[in-house]
Enzyme design. Structure first.
Site, PDB file in Angstrom:
ATOM      1  N   ASN A   1       0.802  -1.223   0.000  1.00  0.00           N
ATOM      2  CA  ASN A   1       0.000   0.000   0.000  1.00  0.00           C
ATOM      3  C   ASN A   1       0.842   1.285   0.000  1.00  0.00           C
ATOM      4  O   ASN A   1       0.441   2.286  -0.580  1.00  0.00           O
ATOM      5  CB  ASN A   1      -0.984  -0.001   1.177  1.00  0.00           C
ATOM      6  CG  ASN A   1      -0.304  -0.120   2.519  1.00  0.00           C
ATOM      7  OD1 ASN A   1       0.807  -0.635   2.628  1.00  0.00           O
ATOM      8  ND2 ASN A   1      -0.973   0.341   3.562  1.00  0.00           N
TER       9      ASN A   1
ATOM     10  N   GLU B   1       4.606  -4.749  11.918  1.00  0.00           N
ATOM     11  CA  GLU B   1       3.528  -3.761  11.801  1.00  0.00           C
ATOM     12  C   GLU B   1       2.445  -4.440  10.983  1.00  0.00           C
ATOM     13  O   GLU B   1       2.588  -4.626   9.781  1.00  0.00           O
ATOM     14  CB  GLU B   1       4.057  -2.490  11.128  1.00  0.00           C
ATOM     15  CG  GLU B   1       3.152  -1.285  11.357  1.00  0.00           C
ATOM     16  CD  GLU B   1       2.017  -1.216  10.360  1.00  0.00           C
ATOM     17  OE1 GLU B   1       0.886  -1.593  10.749  1.00  0.00           O
ATOM     18  OE2 GLU B   1       2.242  -0.815   9.220  1.00  0.00           O
TER      19      GLU B   1
ATOM     20  N   CYS C   1      -3.504   0.451   6.864  1.00  0.00           N
ATOM     21  CA  CYS C   1      -3.698  -0.450   8.001  1.00  0.00           C
ATOM     22  C   CYS C   1      -4.285   0.256   9.220  1.00  0.00           C
ATOM     23  O   CYS C   1      -5.004  -0.352  10.005  1.00  0.00           O
ATOM     24  CB  CYS C   1      -2.378  -1.111   8.367  1.00  0.00           C
ATOM     25  SG  CYS C   1      -1.040   0.058   8.645  1.00  0.00           S
TER      26      CYS C   1
ATOM     27  N   GLU D   1       8.000   1.645  14.738  1.00  0.00           N
ATOM     28  CA  GLU D   1       8.785   2.245  13.673  1.00  0.00           C
ATOM     29  C   GLU D   1       8.809   3.752  13.890  1.00  0.00           C
ATOM     30  O   GLU D   1       7.968   4.313  14.579  1.00  0.00           O
ATOM     31  CB  GLU D   1       8.188   1.882  12.311  1.00  0.00           C
ATOM     32  CG  GLU D   1       8.244   0.381  12.044  1.00  0.00           C
ATOM     33  CD  GLU D   1       7.943   0.015  10.613  1.00  0.00           C
ATOM     34  OE1 GLU D   1       8.842  -0.519   9.949  1.00  0.00           O
ATOM     35  OE2 GLU D   1       6.807   0.244  10.169  1.00  0.00           O
TER      36      GLU D   1
END
Length: 690
Positions: free
Chosen positions: A355, A452, A486, A664
Site C-alpha cells: 500500500n 507492523e 492499516c 517504527e
C-alpha cells in the site's frame, strides 16, 4: 461443528451463538422435520422463549444458522485465498475451503442437505444460498479467467461448483473421516486440471466479461519471473526476476562486506550520506510519484504529496539521529565506572507491504542504516518497482554497494530471508497471518523482530465534536488511498445526539469524491491494488448487506468507460451496523466504512477495545479532558485527537495486541535497529577472594 455440543458463552451474542449451534446439533441428529424449538433450546441450554427475542421466529433462527454456516466457509475461503499467489493456487484455495476437513464431516453435510431441501419453499433460505453459491462461483470464475477464455471459465466454474455440491451430498451417506476430505479435494482438483488441459489458455486480451474489461490478462512469463500490473488499466508495467536461495546468499555476502565498512564510519559520516538520499528523493519526487501511482493505482495527488516526501522526511530525520547515537556513562563509585554502547546488528531484512511501497522501504531502511546495519529489502510482489529506484538513489548518494539491496519474489523469497542464519533482525509490514509465520521463523533463530500488522481501528465522535472536522477525519481515515491503509478508522462510533447530522454531512461529502484515472491530478480516489483484492472487498460488502447493515453510499464496482479496465469501486458507507457484523470485526482494507451509534463514554471505550487488533484510534471532541481520558483507556498504539492518520516521523508508529510488535519511526526505531552493550571499567586493583 455438526454433532458437537454447543459452547456455553456469555452475553447476548453468546446466547445467539448457543441457539445457532443448538440448531446445527438438532438438524444433524434428527433432521429438518423433527427439529423443534424445544429440542434446539434444550441442546443450547437456554429458554425456548429467547428465540423470539433474538430471531423473531423459528424460520429466523434457521436463516441465521444457514448464514452462520455459509459465513464459516466464506471466511475460510478468504483466509486461503489471501495466501494463494497464482491463479491455479487460488482455484485450489477455493476447493480446499469448500471441502476442508474441519467442515466436510457427515453431521455438517447432513445439516447443509436439510437446508438445501427447504430452499424451494423458503425465500429467506434461497437468498442465503444464492449469495453463497454466487460468491463461490465468482471466485472460481475469477481465478479461471487468468488461465482460460471467459466462456470456458464460466463453464468450468459452474461444473466445479456442482461437483463440490455433489460431494457434499454424497458425504451424508458415508461415515465421517478426515481422509475423505482429502479424497474429495483430490477428485475436484483432478477434474479442474483435466478441464484446464482440454481447453485453450486465456488470450492476452481476456477479461471478466463483455463490456467490463476488468479482468487481468493472463500472459505467459519466463520461469523465475513475474509481471507487475498497473491495477488501474490491467497493463503490464514490467517483468521482474524472482530471487532464489542463491540470490539471497549472494545479497547477504555483499551486505556483510559493505556493513563492516559502513559501521566503522562515524554516525556523522553516515548521516551526511543519508541526508543526500533525502535530497535526491525530493528532487525526483515527480518521477517517483508517477511510478508509484502506476504500480499502486493511488492518485497522483497523494503520491506526489505524501508517499515520496514522507520517505525523504524519514531519511532526513535519521540522518540527524545518526550523529547522536550514544549510550550513557554510569558512576559506579571511586573504583569503577560503566558505560553503554549502541551497536548495529549487522545484516537485517525488511519485508514491505503494497500500500505504501516506497514509504515503507524508507521507514525500514533509514533507521537501519543510521545505526550501522546493512539491509536486504523485499517489496511486496504487487508493487516491486519503487524500491529498486530507492536502491539506485542510495548508491548515487554514496551508500556503499550492497549495503541496501532489493530482492524480489513471493512468500518463498520472504521465507529465505526470515530463515537465513546470517540475518539478525526482521522487520515486516503485512497481514497478521504473515506476521505469525515470520515470528515463528524468527523464533527458531532467535532473531529480533518488528511487526507492523493489521487493524480495525475505532474513530469516536462525541456529541460536542466539530462535525465538519469529524467528517473530515472519517473521510481521511477510510477513503484515502482507497481505504488501503492499516491504521484506518473503519469503525466510526458516533454519539446518538449527533448521528443524523454527522451522517448527512458524511454522505454528501462522500458522494462528491472524485474516483478516476490515478494520473489525473483531480482524482481523489484511485484504483484498488488488484482485481483479486477488489473481489475480496466486494465480497465483504455483500456480507454486510446480508447481515443487515444499511448501505448509505457506494457499494458497487465502477465499470464506466476506461475505469472498467481497472479495479475501481465506489467509496462505501454502511449504517445500522452492530459490533458482531463481519464488516465490523474483520479488516477489509478497502473503501468501506461502518458507522455505529453509542450512548456514553464507558460504553464506547469498551466496544472500541473489543477487537483482536490495536493499531490505532481517534477521538473527536472539544472537551480535551475527555479526549485525554478516553485516549488513555483505548487499547491502541497510535492515537489521534481531533485528527486522523497523520504519521510524522518524529512519533513512534505501531500497535497493541495482534496489530504488531515494536515500533517504527522516532527514537524507538533506533532502539529497534541497534543492540546495547554494557562496559564495566575497573579503576583499581582487584580484590580477589582466591
Amino acid at each position: 461443528m455438526g454433532g458437537v455440543s454447543p459452547r456455553r458463552v456469555e452475553g447476548e451474542e453468546g446466547r445467539r451463538l448457543q441457539l445457532i449451534e443448538g440448531t446445527i446439533a438438532s438438524l444433524a441428529d434428527v433432521g429438518f422435520a423433527a427439529c423443534t424449538l424445544h429440542d434446539i433450546a434444550r441442546r443450547a441450554g437456554v429458554s425456548p422463549g429467547l428465540v423470539a427475542h433474538y430471531f423473531g421466529d423459528k424460520e429466523g433462527l434457521l436463516e441465521a444458522t444457514l448464514r452462520h454456516l455459509a459465513g464459516r466457509l466464506s471466511r475460510l475461503a478468504a483466509q486461503k485465498l489471501a495466501a494463494a499467489r497464482t491463479p491455479r493456487a487460488r482455484l485450489q484455495a477455493i476447493i480446499d475451503a469448500c471441502l476442508a476437513s474441519e467442515e466436510f464431516d457427515r453431521p455438517t453435510a447432513s445439516v447443509w442437505l436439510a437446508f438445501w431441501g427447504q430452499v424451494l419453499y423458503s425465500a429467506r433460505f434461497r437468498r442465503v444460498q444464492t449469495v453463497y453459491q454466487g460468491r463461490m462461483q465468482s471466485n472460481l470464475r475469477h481465478a479461471l479467467k487468468q488461465l482460460v477464455s471467459a466462456g470456458d471459465a464460466h463453464a468450468i466454474a459452474v461444473t466445479t461448483a456442482a461437483l463440490i455440491d455433489g460431494l457434499w451430498l454424497q458425504k451424508t451417506l458415508s461415515a465421517s473421516a478426515q481422509a475423505e476430505s482429502a479424497s474429495a479435494r483430490a477428485i475436484v482438483s483432478a477434474f479442474v486440471d483435466g478441464q484446464l488441459a482440454a481447453v485453450k489458455p486465456a488470450s492476452p486480451g481476456a477479461g471478466t466479461g463483455a463490456g467490463t474489461g476488468a479482468g487481468r490478462p493472463a500472459r505467459p512469463r519466463p520461469a523465475g519471473r513475474f509481471a507487475t500490473i498497473n491495477p488501474a488499466t490491467g497493463e503490464t508495467l514490467a517483468e521482474v526476476e524472482i530471487a532464489g536461495a542463491a540470490e539471497i546468499d549472494a545479497a547477504v555476502t555483499r551486505a556483510q562486506a559493505a556493513q563492516r565498512h559502513w559501521a566503522s564510519r562515524s554516525g556523522a559520516e553516515r548521516g551526511r550520506v543519508l541526508r543526500r538520499v533525502a535530497d535526491l528523493l525530493r528532487q525526483r519526487n515527480d518521477a517517483l510519484a508517477r511510478l508509484e501511482t502506476l504500480d499502486t493505482g493511488k492518485p497522483i495527488q497523494e503520491t506526489a504529496a505524501v508517499d515520496i516526501l514522507s520517505g525523504a522526511d524519514c531519511f532526513e530525520y535519521f540522518a540527524g539521529a545518526a550523529a547522536g547515537l550514544s549510550g550513557e556513562q554510569v558512576d559506579l563509585g571511586p573504583g569503577a565506572f560503566g558505560y553503554t554502547r549502541r551497536e548495529p546488528f549487522g545484516v537485517v531484512a525488511g519485508i514491505g507491504a503494497w500500500n505504501y511501497p516506497l514509504q515503507i522501504a524508507c521507514w525500514k531502511a533509514a533507521p537501519a542504516l543510521a545505526c550501522g546495519n546493512a539491509m536486504i529489502f523485499k517489496p511486496a510482489e504487487l508493487t516491486p518497482l519503487s524500491a529498486v529506484k530507492l536502491a539506485e538513489i542510495m548508491v548515487e548518494a554514496g551508500v556503499p554497494d550492497g549495503l541496501f539491496s532489493v530482492v524480489q519474489g513471493f512468500a518463498e523469497t520472504g521465507q529465505l530471508l526470515t530463515r537465513h542464519p546470517d540475518i539478525a533482525k526482521l522487520s515486516l509490514t503485512g497481514e497478521v497471518a504473515t506476521g505469525k509465520h515470520v515470528l515463528a521463523d524468527a523464533g527458531s533463530g532467535l532473531k529480533r523482530v518488528t511487526l507492523e500488522l493489521g487493524g480495525k481501528s475505532p474513530l469516536i465522535v462525541f456529541d460536542d465534536a466539530d462535525l465538519d472536522d469529524a467528517v473530515s477525519g472519517a473521510l481521511i481515515g477510510n477513503f484515502y488511498s482507497a481505504g488501503e491503509i492499516c491504521s484506518n478508522g473503519t469503525r466510526v462510533f458516533v454519539h446518538h445526539r449527533v448521528r443524523e447530522p454527522f451522517l448527512a454531512k458524511l454522505v454528501e461529502r462522500t458522494r462528491r469524491l472524485v474516483v478516476g484515472d490515478p494520473l489525473d491530478p483531480r482524482t481523489q480516489v484511485g484504483s484498488l491494488i488488484s482485481e483479486d483484492h477488489l473481489q475480496k472487498v466486494l465480497g465483504y460488502i455483500e456480507r454486510g448487506r446480508a447481515e443487515g447493515a444499511r448501505l448509505l453510499a457506494g457499494g458497487h464496482r465502477i465499470t464506466d468507460g476506461a475505469l472498467g479496465r481497472g479495479a475501481f469501486m465506489e467509496p462505501t458507507i454502511f449504517d445500522g451496523c452492530t459490533d458482531q457484523m463481519t464488516i465490523v470485526r474483520e479488516e477489509i482494507f478497502g473503501p468501506v466504512m461502518s458507522v455505529l451509534g453509542f450512548e456514553d463514554e464507558d460504553e464506547v471505550v469498551a466496544r472500541a477495545n473489543d477487537t483482536r487488533f490495536g493499531l490505532a484510534a481517534g477521538v473527536f471532541t472539544r472537551d480535551l479532558a475527555r479526549a485525554h481520558r478516553t485516549i488513555a483507556r483505548l487499547e491502541a498504539g497510535t492515537c489521534w485527537i481531533n485528527h486522523y492518520n497523520v504519521t510524522p516521523v518524529e512519533l513512534p508508529f505501531g500497535g497493541y495486541k495482534q496489530s504488531g510488535l515494536g515500533r517504527e519511526n522516532s527514537r524507538a526505531a533506533i532502539e529497534a535497529y541497534s543492540q546495547m552493550k554494557s562496559v564495566y571499567v575497573n579503576l583499581g586493583p582487584i580484590d580477589a577472594p582466591y
